[in-house]
Enzyme design. Sequence first.
Site, short mmCIF file in Angstrom:
data_model
loop_
_atom_site.label_atom_id
_atom_site.label_comp_id
_atom_site.label_asym_id
_atom_site.label_seq_id
_atom_site.Cartn_x
_atom_site.Cartn_y
_atom_site.Cartn_z
NE ARG A 105 6.57 4.62 0.73
CZ ARG A 105 6.23 5.26 1.84
NH1 ARG A 105 7.08 5.38 2.85
NH2 ARG A 105 5.04 5.81 1.96
CG HIS A 130 1.21 -20.93 1.84
ND1 HIS A 130 0.00 -21.44 2.20
CD2 HIS A 130 1.73 -20.36 2.96
CE1 HIS A 130 -0.22 -21.20 3.48
NE2 HIS A 130 0.81 -20.54 3.97
NE ARG A 141 -5.59 -20.26 3.00
CZ ARG A 141 -4.55 -20.98 3.42
NH1 ARG A 141 -4.30 -22.16 2.88
NH2 ARG A 141 -3.76 -20.53 4.37
CE1 TYR A 169 1.01 -0.34 4.43
CE2 TYR A 169 -0.08 1.79 4.41
CZ TYR A 169 0.74 0.87 5.04
OH TYR A 169 1.29 1.16 6.26
CE LYS A 179 2.98 3.27 3.13
NZ LYS A 179 2.96 3.37 4.58
N1 PMP Z 1 7.16 3.62 9.53
C1 PMP Z 1 6.01 2.92 9.57
C2 PMP Z 1 6.01 1.56 10.19
C3 PMP Z 1 4.83 3.45 9.02
O1 PMP Z 1 3.70 2.73 9.04
C4 PMP Z 1 4.86 4.75 8.47
C5 PMP Z 1 3.61 5.36 7.90
N2 PMP Z 1 2.98 4.53 7.00
C6 PMP Z 1 6.08 5.45 8.46
C7 PMP Z 1 7.21 4.86 9.00
C8 PMP Z 1 6.17 6.82 7.86
O2 PMP Z 1 6.17 6.76 6.47
P1 PMP Z 1 5.65 7.98 5.60
O3 PMP Z 1 6.42 9.19 6.03
O4 PMP Z 1 5.96 7.58 4.21
O5 PMP Z 1 4.19 8.12 5.86
#
Ligand code: PMP
Length: 279
Positions: free
Chosen positions: A51, A101, A99, A32, A143
């Site tokens: 990113r 893995h 489903r 995300y 992320k």
């Molecule tokens: N670390 C973590 C674990 C986060 O969840 C976030 C926000 N999503 C951030 C850092 C900060 O990232 P950003 O400045 O891109 O929002």
Amino acid sequence: MKECYLNGDYVDLADAKVSVLDRGFIFGEGIYEVIGVHSRKPFALSLHLERLDLNLSEMGLSNPLSSEAWSSLISNLISRNGCAFGTIYIQITRGKAPRNHEFPKASCPTVFVMISESAAKTELEKVIAITAEDERWRGCHIKTTSLFANTRLRNLATSKGAAEAILQYGGYLTEGASSSVFIVSNDGVIYTSPLDSNILPGITREIVIRLSVSMGVPVIEEKIEISRLRTANEIWLTNTSFGIRCVSRLDEGIVGDGQQYEVAQRFHKQLSIEKGIMP
Ligand code: PMP
């Protein structure tokens, strides 16, 4: 009714549906992105799209849209929802598959984008934080939508009357459960954890580091023993949703003088100018 984007269509959020066999639902397997919206414009869009690209390649997926297409999709959502301030949320999964893995040979990614409105804040906020053991996996640079460890840590903080959990791994600071962390030592030097697989490469972190160079107080990226937070003059949390926040109390201790946080004030002001929400 709020409109979101799902797999090529703009639909009411309440009507947006994905399959229960979506790998995002079954495995929490997805990535995300969260992008700030200030005065109807996305902030630092190119950094967020870079990113997103990196995260998609971690998943072995190619980007379903070009940068231009992302940019117009986001502008469309902002205008269709009449949103002046808030955040854009993008989620991409490998899509629906039986489903298993093993990654499916062919997949049709699910692409979902929604917008959340919030009030513009210009004051530097102060919050309480706790320290906690970083119990997440060692792929925190991705992320991923698999955020149970993060949500659990955040709820631990909430249960103790705090806004954030600041995490340590092997005695060293990593980051917050949903934020990057900076400290200002009592001789005025700013530090943050280095980029590795223990932390998310926060976009706000990156912008603060860039600002620090132009403001003549460059941030030092180094491993920080968690004990250094106890003697720091300032502790900052940064993320896209709230920008910079100061920690006024960490566990049982007051941070600095509990009031002034002058370095944070300067950075908060500069960041707000960059976002176009302060003259
Ligand atoms: N670390 C973590 C674990 C986060 O969840 C976030 C926000 N999503 C951030 C850092 C900060 O990232 P950003 O400045 O891109 O929002």
